[in-house]
Design a protein around this motif. Structure first.
Motif, PDB file in Angstrom:
ATOM      1  N   VAL A   1       0.872  -1.180   0.000  1.00 15.95           N
ATOM      2  CA  VAL A   1       0.000   0.000   0.000  1.00 15.95           C
ATOM      3  C   VAL A   1       0.908   1.229   0.000  1.00 15.95           C
ATOM      4  O   VAL A   1       1.179   1.819   1.047  1.00 15.95           O
ATOM      5  CB  VAL A   1      -0.966   0.009   1.212  1.00 15.95           C
ATOM      6  CG1 VAL A   1      -2.110  -0.937   0.989  1.00 15.95           C
ATOM      7  CG2 VAL A   1      -0.249  -0.345   2.517  1.00 15.95           C
ATOM      8  N   PRO A   2       1.401   1.628  -1.169  1.00 17.98           N
ATOM      9  CA  PRO A   2       2.393   2.709  -1.249  1.00 17.98           C
ATOM     10  C   PRO A   2       1.904   4.005  -0.627  1.00 17.98           C
ATOM     11  O   PRO A   2       0.715   4.328  -0.665  1.00 17.98           O
ATOM     12  CB  PRO A   2       2.615   2.869  -2.760  1.00 17.98           C
ATOM     13  CG  PRO A   2       2.174   1.570  -3.355  1.00 17.98           C
ATOM     14  CD  PRO A   2       1.056   1.086  -2.484  1.00 17.98           C
ATOM     15  N   SER A   3       2.838   4.746  -0.068  1.00 20.37           N
ATOM     16  CA  SER A   3       2.535   6.037   0.542  1.00 20.37           C
ATOM     17  C   SER A   3       2.627   7.138  -0.507  1.00 20.37           C
ATOM     18  O   SER A   3       3.481   7.110  -1.386  1.00 20.37           O
ATOM     19  CB  SER A   3       3.524   6.329   1.678  1.00 20.37           C
ATOM     20  OG  SER A   3       3.323   7.628   2.175  1.00 20.37           O
ATOM     21  N   SER A   4       1.732   8.108  -0.403  1.00 20.88           N
ATOM     22  CA  SER A   4       1.789   9.265  -1.292  1.00 20.88           C
ATOM     23  C   SER A   4       2.781  10.300  -0.776  1.00 20.88           C
ATOM     24  O   SER A   4       3.151  11.228  -1.472  1.00 20.88           O
ATOM     25  CB  SER A   4       0.400   9.902  -1.421  1.00 20.88           C
ATOM     26  OG  SER A   4      -0.089  10.291  -0.145  1.00 20.88           O
ATOM     27  N   VAL A   5       3.203  10.130   0.492  1.00 16.77           N
ATOM     28  CA  VAL A   5       4.168  11.044   1.108  1.00 16.77           C
ATOM     29  C   VAL A   5       5.376  10.228   1.549  1.00 16.77           C
ATOM     30  O   VAL A   5       5.254   9.311   2.352  1.00 16.77           O
ATOM     31  CB  VAL A   5       3.558  11.767   2.326  1.00 16.77           C
ATOM     32  CG1 VAL A   5       4.592  12.682   2.966  1.00 16.77           C
ATOM     33  CG2 VAL A   5       2.323  12.557   1.911  1.00 16.77           C
TER      34      VAL A   5
END
Length: 345
Positions: free
Chosen positions: A236-240
């Motif tokens: 679940v990749p982070s946008s930050v």
């Protein structure tokens, strides 16, 4: 992400039959001869995996009883502090290393003197982390957060309350690096994946790993479907991007011809390339393991055997050691410098 499928020969000998690219990124199929830290600062960090006892507020079905049944008494404060000062001398003063304590259990926040232990570690100039299930009250976390540099919070779907977990994460994430491991049991995969995405939405500044479970916490993975493995690889990749201070991150895996890939601990496990038997490994120089019993080892894997006992004599290592294990199962051990010995032509 790239999955490699190993055939008859060990990965260390460099034989793969094929690779499947899931994200369009092409990686080498050569064997890796060196595993180094992407961040050079991590090479001079001694990550101390410290089990203070084995009492826990949870009793997860996939967790060995020895990690939660309370059969090991909490370690004596005076013994812990004595080893603090020995590490300060051996690693920090004599070798210019940064000592990073990572307390675990059981549930380390249940130790009756945990606040005192955190305060003293900070006073000595150590960095401090906790691996916790976040089950203690938000009020408790208010008391200890100023003595922490980072936390690893593990979300256990069987017991955790999502709203409380988010409350703790939100308290901490503005002050320190927060990493969340979400344990992904194949029988509860869909629900847990939904909760992981809820955590991502509520805690955009945290990093999150979908943690594949190993049977008995050994090397064999649970029986995941191909679809589940693809989700585990994607995560679940982070946008930050997290800019917090951490003791470990990714590794640079390099081949004899100089080809290099950047890999996470999960990548080594899921691709079945966490095999370094015969390599020289910096456990003991970049890591230390204190078991709940007080036994002191170079690392979680136990290679090199016992080097001392909490409250007694401890011979802290001065050299790397040859790996004797067929595979490397612990994330902390994977994230340690390793090199294949050079053989004469």
């Amino acid at each position: 992400m790239t999955r490699r499928f190993r055939v008859v020969f060990p990965v260390a000998r460099g034989f793969y039959d094929r690779k499947i690219t899931m994200d369009g990124v092409q990686h080498t199929t050569e064997p890796y001869t060196r595993i180094d830290h992407s961040n050079p600062q991590h090479a001079r960090t001694v990550l101390v995996d410290w089990m203070l006892g084995n009492a826990c507020s949870y009793a997860c079905s996939y967790c060995p009883k020895a990690l939660h049944d309370g059969t090991i008494r909490w370690q004596k404060t005076e013994d812990v502090l004595t080893l603090y000062h020995q590490m300060k001398s051996h690693y920090a003063q004599e070798r210019n290393k940064l000592v990073w304590l990572q307390f675990t259990g059981g549930e380390p926040t249940m130790h009756p003197r945990i606040i005192d232990l955190l305060k003293e570690a900070s006073a000595l100039g150590f960095r401090v982390s906790l691996i916790s299930n976040a089950s203690r009250t938000v009020r408790f976390w208010h008391k200890i957060r100023d003595y922490l540099d980072s936390v690893i919070l593990t979300y256990h779907n069987e017991f955790a309350t999502l709203d409380h977990f988010i409350d703790v994460g939100q308290l901490l994430v503005e002050q320190m690096n927060v990493h969340i491991n979400v344990t992904m049991h194949p029988e509860r995969f869909e629900r847990t994946y939904d909760e992981a995405r809820a955590l991502r939405a509520a805690l955009p500044k945290a990093t999150i790993t979908l943690k594949p479970l190993r049977v008995g916490f050994e090397s064999e993975l649970y029986d995941y479907s191909d679809a589940q493995l693809r989700i585990l690889g994607k995560g679940v990749p982070s946008s930050v991007r997290s800019d917090g201070i951490t003791p470990r991150s990714t590794m640079q895996a390099t081949t004899a011809t100089g080809a290099c890939d950047t890999l996470r601990a999960n990548d080594f496990i899921l691709q079945d390339i966490n095999r370094w038997q015969g390599y020289q490994c910096n456990i003991g120089l970049e890591s230390l393991r204190i078991k709940g019993s007080g036994e002191v080892l170079r690392a979680v894997c136990g290679v090199g055997g016992r080097i001392g006992q909490l409250g007694g004599e401890i011979a802290l290592p001065t050299q790397a050691i040859q790996c004797t294990k067929p595979s490397c199962a612990c994330v902390a051990d994977i994230l340690t410098t390793k090199a294949k010995p050079v053989t004469a032509a």
